[in-house]
Design a protein around this motif. Structure first.
Motif, PDB file in Angstrom:
ATOM      1  N   ARG A 355       0.833  -1.198   0.000  1.00  0.00           N
ATOM      2  CA  ARG A 355       0.000   0.000   0.000  1.00  0.00           C
ATOM      3  C   ARG A 355       0.872   1.255   0.000  1.00  0.00           C
ATOM      4  O   ARG A 355       0.590   2.231  -0.699  1.00  0.00           O
ATOM      5  CB  ARG A 355      -0.921   0.008   1.216  1.00  0.00           C
ATOM      6  CG  ARG A 355      -1.896   1.193   1.240  1.00  0.00           C
ATOM      7  CD  ARG A 355      -2.676   1.237   2.525  1.00  0.00           C
ATOM      8  NE  ARG A 355      -3.489   0.041   2.685  1.00  0.00           N
ATOM      9  CZ  ARG A 355      -3.584  -0.648   3.816  1.00  0.00           C
ATOM     10  NH1 ARG A 355      -2.904  -0.265   4.879  1.00  0.00           N
ATOM     11  NH2 ARG A 355      -4.350  -1.716   3.883  1.00  0.00           N
ATOM     12  N   ASN A 359       1.018   4.115  -3.016  1.00  0.00           N
ATOM     13  CA  ASN A 359       0.814   5.538  -2.753  1.00  0.00           C
ATOM     14  C   ASN A 359       2.019   6.365  -3.177  1.00  0.00           C
ATOM     15  O   ASN A 359       1.868   7.494  -3.666  1.00  0.00           O
ATOM     16  CB  ASN A 359       0.521   5.754  -1.267  1.00  0.00           C
ATOM     17  CG  ASN A 359      -0.807   5.152  -0.834  1.00  0.00           C
ATOM     18  OD1 ASN A 359      -1.658   4.846  -1.679  1.00  0.00           O
ATOM     19  ND2 ASN A 359      -0.991   4.963   0.452  1.00  0.00           N
ATOM     20  N   GLN A 362       1.917   6.819  -6.980  1.00  0.00           N
ATOM     21  CA  GLN A 362       0.907   7.808  -7.348  1.00  0.00           C
ATOM     22  C   GLN A 362       1.431   9.218  -7.107  1.00  0.00           C
ATOM     23  O   GLN A 362       1.267  10.114  -7.947  1.00  0.00           O
ATOM     24  CB  GLN A 362      -0.372   7.573  -6.550  1.00  0.00           C
ATOM     25  CG  GLN A 362      -1.509   8.509  -6.949  1.00  0.00           C
ATOM     26  CD  GLN A 362      -2.765   8.266  -6.142  1.00  0.00           C
ATOM     27  OE1 GLN A 362      -2.694   7.852  -4.968  1.00  0.00           O
ATOM     28  NE2 GLN A 362      -3.925   8.493  -6.738  1.00  0.00           N
ATOM     29  N   ARG A 363       2.074   9.420  -5.982  1.00  0.00           N
ATOM     30  CA  ARG A 363       2.590  10.749  -5.651  1.00  0.00           C
ATOM     31  C   ARG A 363       3.668  11.190  -6.636  1.00  0.00           C
ATOM     32  O   ARG A 363       3.689  12.335  -7.091  1.00  0.00           O
ATOM     33  CB  ARG A 363       3.144  10.729  -4.230  1.00  0.00           C
ATOM     34  CG  ARG A 363       3.583  12.096  -3.742  1.00  0.00           C
ATOM     35  CD  ARG A 363       4.062  12.017  -2.314  1.00  0.00           C
ATOM     36  NE  ARG A 363       4.520  13.308  -1.864  1.00  0.00           N
ATOM     37  CZ  ARG A 363       5.338  13.489  -0.847  1.00  0.00           C
ATOM     38  NH1 ARG A 363       5.790  12.447  -0.197  1.00  0.00           N
ATOM     39  NH2 ARG A 363       5.701  14.697  -0.478  1.00  0.00           N
TER      40      ARG A 363
END
Length: 457
Positions: A355, A359, A362-363
């Motif tokens: 996870r 994330n 994506q950032r």
């Protein structure tokens, strides 16, 4: 395991019998009702996957009955209306209330079976799409070619051939729900629902109603157990379940019978239970916080998911997967990671596991500007500082001292300003890029104090 249950409501015995016979020949389970009151009673006894509902009956009409179900909390399965005296107004009203289709009598048996098949498939796809949105970029089959992941997939495939209960353990973020779904799709129950029970998000009172449903007169609320009928019930963070719900659930599952809150008649239960926890469930049993009998029932087959730091060989494949997924679903740029960046990520301890990696990807895709993600950019991202993209005025920083709402607004504003730069202020391209309808996008920009023309200048 994949049998769907259909309720046929019609006041003409010959039609009821014929439709029942046809549908049973197609492999469906069928119950029948000849009046509005009988239809209410059948629907109280169990949740159906589809209802065929006649309009005119001796004690009422199907349109009013459908409206009653909708107003009492929604009709959770598709409804196909039937009538030999139908009008355009009736068809329009049925559609407005949410009926899937409207069949005229005399019934064409070929059209009947095709419409039933399509209605069930549409309902299944709707449920799957809801699940996909909730999963947020998780795949059905776990990614990774390492020895550990290959062994896990093989283990899941073996477990899936048996209808035993499974207890999945592992740290937060390792993908326990993903493996539960993978187990479901590999099993004989794959054609039936996968229903998640978010135990950790429920209070004791909420859990009983959510899981077992509720009856209040003609108002029926189907619980998660009934919604999962024939399929898989996934108990997420089962260690957080309160003792009363633990006992009631164990009794229902072992006896394959349950009663709704406020109800009196037993209802058949047919589900496979898959539970997940990041806690030491055995220790909670010792501490008197979890029922020992439920623990042994859940842990018939244990499945442990290792943390990402134990299979870092999968990181390059996971990076490629999430870059592609975010590009396809959110229009983010397809950046690639340099050898130095991958090496730095392999050394990271990954306390948040997959996870956390997702994330981070994506950032980096949102805030970065170059085609390649290098080691310095990864280092800055891991430290919580956004890198300075090419051609930007200054780097962005995430202020972790702000309240969540203000931090989210700050991030959304910076994100949209950066996206505006990428599309040179073109609003249609911006709407496509960020996945928002233009009206909603303009409203969001105004709320964040962004004027597109001025931003472009």
């Amino acid at each position: 395991m994949s049998e769907s249950y259909i309720l046929v409501v019609d006041d003409e015995p010959d039609i009821r019998g014929l439709v029942q016979e046809i549908l049973e020949d197609e492999g469906y389970g069928v119950a029948v009702a000849g009046t509005v009151e009988e239809a209410r009673e059948q629907r109280r006894k169990r949740r159906f996957d589809l209802i065929l509902l006649d309009i005119w009956m001796p004690d009422g009409d199907g349109i009013s009955l459908l409206k009653e179900w909708i107003e009492a909390g929604g009709q959770p399965s598709p409804v196909i209306m039937m009538s030999g005296h139908g009008t355009v107004e009736s068809a329009v009203e049925a559609t407005r209330l949410g009926a899937y289709d409207f069949l005229e009598k005399p019934l064409s048996l070929a059209k009947l079976t095709l419409t039933v098949e399509r209605a069930l498939e549409a309902d299944r796809l709707t449920r799957e799409n809801i699940g996909l949105r909730r999963r947020s970029h998780n795949t059905v089959e776990p990614e990774g070619s390492s020895t550990a992941m290959q062994a896990l997939r093989d283990q899941v495939n073996r477990i899936a051939q048996h209808d035993t209960w499974v207890l999945i353990t592992g740290e937060a973020g390792v993908g326990k729900q993903m493996f539960a779904r993978y187990l479901h799709v590999c099993s004989a129950r794959a054609g039936r629902p996968f229903v998640e029970v978010p135990v950790g998000a429920m209070s004791a009172d909420e859990a009983v109603v959510e899981i077992f449903g509720q009856e209040q007169g003609h108002r029926i609320r189907y619980g998660l157990l009934e919604q999962a009928s024939g399929g898989t019930l996934f108990l997420d963070e089962v260690a957080q379940m309160d003792p009363h719900t633990q006992g009631r659930l164990l009794t229902a599952l072992e006896g394959q019978r349950m009663t709704r809150v406020g109800g009196s008649d037993p209802i058949a239960v047919n589900v496979r239970v898959v539970a997940a926890t990041q806690e030491d469930l055995r220790a909670r049993v010792t501490a008197g916080q979890f029922r020992e009998d439920l623990y042994y029932r859940l842990s018939v087959v244990p499945l442990h998911i290792p943390p990402l730091r134990e299979h870092v060989d999968d990181i390059p494949e996971l990076l490629e997967h999430y870059v592609h997924a975010f590009h396809q679903e959110e229009g983010l740029p397809q950046r690639h990671f340099s050898g130095g960046a991958r090496a730095r990520l392999a050394r990271h301890p990954w306390p948040g596991n997959i996870r956390e990696l997702r994330n981070l990807v994506q950032r980096l895709l949102i805030l970065g500007n170059a085609d390649e993600v290098d080691a310095a950019e990864v280092e800055a991202a891991l430290a919580g500082i956004a890198p300075q993209p090419v051609g930007s005025r200054e780097g962005l920083e995430i202020n972790t001292q702000l309240p969540l709402r203000e931090a989210r607004e700050q991030f959304e504003r910076d994100y949209l300003l950066r996206q505006l730069e990428q599309v040179d202020g073109h609003m249609t391209r911006l709407a496509e890029r960020v996945g928002l309808e233009r009206t909603h996008l303009y409203r969001k920009l105004r709320a964040l104090g962004i004027e597109p023309k001025k931003s472009r200048d």
